[in-house]
Design an enzyme around this catalytic site. Structure first.
Site, mmCIF file in Angstrom:
data_model
loop_
_atom_site.group_PDB
_atom_site.id
_atom_site.type_symbol
_atom_site.label_atom_id
_atom_site.label_comp_id
_atom_site.label_asym_id
_atom_site.label_seq_id
_atom_site.Cartn_x
_atom_site.Cartn_y
_atom_site.Cartn_z
ATOM 1 N N GLU A 1 16.708 5.047 -23.735
ATOM 2 C CA GLU A 1 17.063 5.324 -22.391
ATOM 3 C C GLU A 1 17.260 6.794 -22.061
ATOM 4 O O GLU A 1 18.082 7.087 -21.171
ATOM 5 C CB GLU A 1 18.083 4.354 -21.709
ATOM 6 C CG GLU A 1 17.745 2.781 -22.046
ATOM 7 C CD GLU A 1 18.888 1.907 -21.703
ATOM 8 O OE1 GLU A 1 19.987 2.461 -20.835
ATOM 9 O OE2 GLU A 1 18.775 0.931 -22.020
ATOM 10 N N GLU B 1 13.878 -6.436 -25.708
ATOM 11 C CA GLU B 1 15.233 -7.012 -24.894
ATOM 12 C C GLU B 1 14.799 -7.883 -23.998
ATOM 13 O O GLU B 1 15.651 -8.117 -22.935
ATOM 14 C CB GLU B 1 16.108 -5.857 -24.555
ATOM 15 C CG GLU B 1 16.409 -4.777 -25.638
ATOM 16 C CD GLU B 1 17.209 -3.737 -24.979
ATOM 17 O OE1 GLU B 1 18.021 -3.973 -23.747
ATOM 18 O OE2 GLU B 1 17.356 -2.650 -25.458
#
Ligand code: G3I
Length: 402
Positions: free
Chosen positions: A175, A285
């Site tokens: 991220e 995820e």
């Protein structure tokens, strides 16, 4: 320094034409998979990993709690890949310069190895759950870029080195791309970015990970990778890493999705763009929440008091179930078409019993409502393929019937 041959071609500018992949994917879909939607059952002798053995490993995020009791039986039955949900992150595993907490991470690795289950490492560099000590000098002032990168290298060598030969793929950097709609801001202004005065800590992290474990597959991992603005920012980062000859093998698309997000076109476009760079893809995820996005405060009103009880959702109604089944079916219909590029699909948490997406609110209020005690509520997200009793949901049936 070896890295994926397709990435080498891409770095020499031989990008695969995106249109060719789209046409190929459509043809594959039309010819091979007339997906049945009427199926109402699944084979109790098979798990997700068996249904998808000719496609890619199917994984799940695990904690210490899931290694014992009913969760562990479901994990062994259904999955052939695991990712530690929290126990390998920088803060939990390396809380201070000379302290490593190996216990939980070792237990997860030992569990996986003993059951012949692949392991994805998560993650070697992130702005969240970070090892805060890394950013501070001896008297608390911010460290220099050189010292921070040395600490990052020592961390990666210690962690990726410890599990060398056991962890087959790493989320090296997590991220690092800016989340706003500002197209001029490509990178998240994290401590990493600010102290290194730019994004080259990302190249360094991949270099260190490759040196620590030359055989591990190395991924850049992010969420909302299908949203057009963020998709383009991630593409820019990936292209830069390839041009810098960083040893990157692929991108992790986290796939924290909603009932109507992403659209089929957004998902295809994201896959076409990344694979045109010669990179592999892992959905790292996956979950599909039924929770509604927070409503924007009406014009002229102030956002609700911080920590106020979130708006209760409608719950897992038959109408909501139909939407979730359709979204999972759409996603896997497309994912199977890209099987030559996709090397793992991992769900984030085991069942609807416990998801990181479940909302909690209420209790003693802070701020302007200080002292007000509102009822504690848990607003469930019901995002996975197994219900609160670990039973297969209709979404599971839709995912395995093709
Ligand atoms: O371990 C401590 C415990 O000692 C303490 O008593 C408790 C209460 O403060 O906190 C516990 O740590 C929590 C940790 O989960 C383990 O349960 C942290 O507060 C909590 O913030 C942390 O949340 C995790 C979150 O990442 C952190 O950002 C979630 O479980 C985890 O599912 C989530 O996963 C991330 C991925 O790593 C990256 N992609 C997004 C995804 C969702 O945010």
């Amino acid at each position: 320094m070896a890295f994926s041959t397709t990435a080498k071609k891409a770095s020499r500018g031989m990008l695969l034409p995106v249109i060719a992949i789209s046409v190929l994917s459509f043809v594959q879909c039309a010819s091979k998979h007339s997906v049945t939607t009427s199926a109402t059952a699944s084979n109790p002798d098979k798990g997700l990993k068996d249904y998808y053995k000719d496609y890619f490993p199917v994984g799940v995020a695990v904690s210490m709690a899931s290694l014992h009791g009913p969760d562990s039986a479901l994990i062994v039955k259904e999955f052939n890949s695991v990712t530690p949900e929290n126990d390998m992150k920088m803060g939990p595993i390396h809380p201070s310069e000379n302290v490593y907490n190996w216990k939980n991470a070792d237990a997860i690795v030992d569990f996986a190895v003993s059951h012949h289950i692949k392991i994805r490492g998560h993650n070697l560099c992130w702005h969240n759950q970070e090892a805060a000590w890394m950013f501070k000098g001896s008297n608390g002032e911010p460290v220099t870029k050189e010292l921070l990168l040395q600490r990052l290298k020592d961390h990666i060598f210690a962690v990726a080195g410890r599990y060398k030969g056991k962890i087959y793929a790493w989320d090296v950097v997590n991220e690092a791309v800016d989340d706003s709609d500002d197209t001029t801001q490509v990178y998240r202004k994290s401590n990493w970015y600010k102290i290194c005065n730019g994004p080259d800590f990302i190249d360094s992290a991949f270099k260190y990970a490759h040196e620590a474990d030359p055989n591990a597959k190395l991924y850049y991992n992010d969420y909302n990778s299908e949203h057009p603005v963020k998709r383009e920012k991630i593409y820019k980062l990936l292209k830069k890493l390839i041009e810098d000859h960083a040893p990157i093998d692929g991108v992790g698309m986290q796939a924290h999705w909603k009932l109507n997000d992403p659209s089929p076109d957004e998902l295809r476009k994201a896959l076409d763009e990344v694979t045109s760079l010669g990179l592999k893809v892992q959905f790292t995820e996956m979950d599909i929440t039924i929770r509604l996005p927070k409503p924007n405060p009406a014009p002229g009103t102030t956002p609700a008091v911080a920590g106020a009880t979130p708006t209760p959702d409608q719950g897992y109604t038959p109408e909501v179930e139909v939407k979730q089944v359709a979204q999972y079916k759409m996603a896997f219909d497309i994912i199977r078409q890209y099987k030559k590029f996709i090397t793992n699909v991992t769900f984030w948490n085991v069942s609807d019993r416990a998801s990181w997406l479940d909302g909690r609110g209420g209790g003693i209020m802070g701020g302007a409502a200080a002292g007000v005690n509102t009822p504690r509520v848990v607003i469930k997200a019901y995002p996975l393929l197994f219900d609160e009793n670990r039973q297969r949901k209709k979404a599971y049936i839709a995912v395995v019937n093709f």
